[in-house]
Design a protein around this motif. Structure first.
Motif, short mmCIF file in Angstrom:
data_model
loop_
_atom_site.label_atom_id
_atom_site.label_comp_id
_atom_site.label_asym_id
_atom_site.label_seq_id
_atom_site.Cartn_x
_atom_site.Cartn_y
_atom_site.Cartn_z
N UNK A 73 7.17 14.63 40.47
CA UNK A 73 8.29 13.73 40.20
C UNK A 73 9.02 14.14 38.92
N UNK A 74 8.25 14.57 37.91
CA UNK A 74 8.88 15.04 36.67
C UNK A 74 9.70 16.30 36.90
N UNK A 75 9.18 17.21 37.73
CA UNK A 75 9.92 18.44 38.02
C UNK A 75 11.22 18.14 38.75
N UNK A 76 11.16 17.22 39.71
CA UNK A 76 12.37 16.83 40.42
C UNK A 76 13.38 16.19 39.47
N UNK A 77 12.89 15.36 38.55
CA UNK A 77 13.78 14.73 37.58
C UNK A 77 14.46 15.77 36.70
N UNK A 78 13.73 16.81 36.31
CA UNK A 78 14.32 17.87 35.49
C UNK A 78 15.42 18.61 36.24
N UNK A 79 15.29 18.72 37.58
CA UNK A 79 16.31 19.40 38.35
C UNK A 79 17.63 18.64 38.37
N UNK A 80 17.56 17.31 38.19
CA UNK A 80 18.78 16.50 38.22
C UNK A 80 19.34 16.23 36.82
N UNK A 81 18.68 16.77 35.80
CA UNK A 81 19.17 16.54 34.44
C UNK A 81 20.54 17.16 34.24
N UNK A 82 20.77 18.33 34.86
CA UNK A 82 22.05 19.03 34.66
C UNK A 82 23.24 18.25 35.20
N UNK A 86 25.42 18.81 30.58
CA UNK A 86 25.54 20.26 30.68
C UNK A 86 24.67 20.96 29.65
N UNK A 87 24.49 20.35 28.51
CA UNK A 87 23.71 20.99 27.45
C UNK A 87 22.23 21.08 27.82
N UNK A 88 21.78 20.18 28.68
CA UNK A 88 20.37 20.20 29.11
C UNK A 88 20.20 20.79 30.51
N UNK A 93 16.12 24.96 35.48
CA UNK A 93 15.65 26.26 35.94
C UNK A 93 14.13 26.31 36.08
N UNK A 94 13.40 25.56 35.28
CA UNK A 94 11.95 25.62 35.30
C UNK A 94 11.34 25.08 36.60
N UNK A 95 11.71 23.89 37.05
CA UNK A 95 11.14 23.44 38.33
C UNK A 95 11.56 24.31 39.50
N UNK A 96 12.81 24.80 39.46
CA UNK A 96 13.26 25.67 40.55
C UNK A 96 12.45 26.96 40.59
N UNK A 97 12.25 27.57 39.42
CA UNK A 97 11.45 28.79 39.36
C UNK A 97 10.01 28.53 39.77
N UNK A 98 9.47 27.38 39.35
CA UNK A 98 8.09 27.04 39.70
C UNK A 98 7.92 26.89 41.21
N UNK A 99 8.83 26.16 41.85
CA UNK A 99 8.73 25.92 43.29
C UNK A 99 8.90 27.23 44.06
#
Length: 240
Positions: A73-82, A86-88, A93-99
């Motif tokens: 759930x945290x990884x998915x949340x990080x994907x929607x931060x952008x 824009x600064x975050x 990129x981290x959850x996308x690369x991990x998956x």
């Protein structure tokens, strides 16, 4: 021989149609190929979505959640931060690369161990295919003959011990075979792809249809690899 159910016959004709539709791409792009392509992609995506929901998401609702279950759930949340900042956006990129890396690692090891290994084993076999010797092959080899079930193979082993087979017809008409077994063997007889094509009563008899199939498989393998080899231009003989 037990007749097929209507639904099995219908499914077989659907499989034949879709196979021919895919092969029609050799002639050129056409509506039949597009139909089979879209159907394959749609069914594959639908199947994968249902399997993933059942094997991953649904299990989480049936069992108590732990702290480790919050990681996805945290990884998915990080994907929607952008979407919010824009600064975050770099955090996505981290959850996308991990998956991608995790799925690629799991898929590669699974495919290499199962599909790729079996394909290499099949493609590297000899082009000369010998018929199965009914007088010397074991029960497992005999079961590869069309119409020969494990039970029939066991009877063949017993029959040849008492009296060796003198012909394929002699083997298929031994008294220990049941009438239904004789009927199944009779339905599978044929010099091209049937019993006579795969079985013999002596060794080193060539299965010519098997040889033709092996050559065709080799040609398809080489041309398929060449088609997806993009380091050289697809022109001239390679294009053909």
């Amino acid at each position: 021989m037990t007749p097929l159910a209507p639904i099995d016959i219908f499914g077989a004709w659907i499989a034949i149609f879709l196979t021919m539709a895919i092969l029609s791409f050799l002639y050129g792009d056409n509506p039949f190929y597009k139909l089979a392509e879209h159907l394959f992609i749609g069914v594959s995506i639908g199947y994968i979505v249902i399997v993933q929901i059942k094997n991953n998401l649904w299990i989480k609702f049936e069992h108590p959640l732990s702290w480790w279950d919050l990681v996805p759930a945290a990884l998915v949340a990080m994907m929607f931060v952008k979407l919010a900042s824009r600064s975050l956006a770099w955090m996505g990129r981290f959850p996308l690369a991990f998956v991608v890396a995790l799925y690629a690692g799991q898929s590669i090891t699974g495919l290499v161990g199962s599909d790729l290994g079996d394909q290499i084993k099949t493609a590297s076999r000899s082009l000369i295919v010998d018929k199965i010797d009914l007088n010397s092959a074991d029960a497992n080899e005999l079961s590869q003959v069309p119409g020969v079930s494990p039970a029939i193979a066991a009877k063949f082993v017993t029959e040849r011990t008492a009296r060796p087979f003198t012909s394929v017809t002699d083997a298929l008409t031994r008294p220990s075979l049941l009438p239904t077994e004789r009927a199944d063997l009779s339905d599978e007889r044929g010099v091209l792809v049937g019993t006579e094509a795969r079985a013999a009563i002596e060794r080193n008899q060539v299965d010519w249809f098997g040889v033709a199939s092996s050559v065709l498989l080799l040609i398809a393998l080489l041309t398929g690899l060449l088609y997806f080899y993009f380091s050289i231009a697809h022109s001239g003989a390679i294009e053909k």
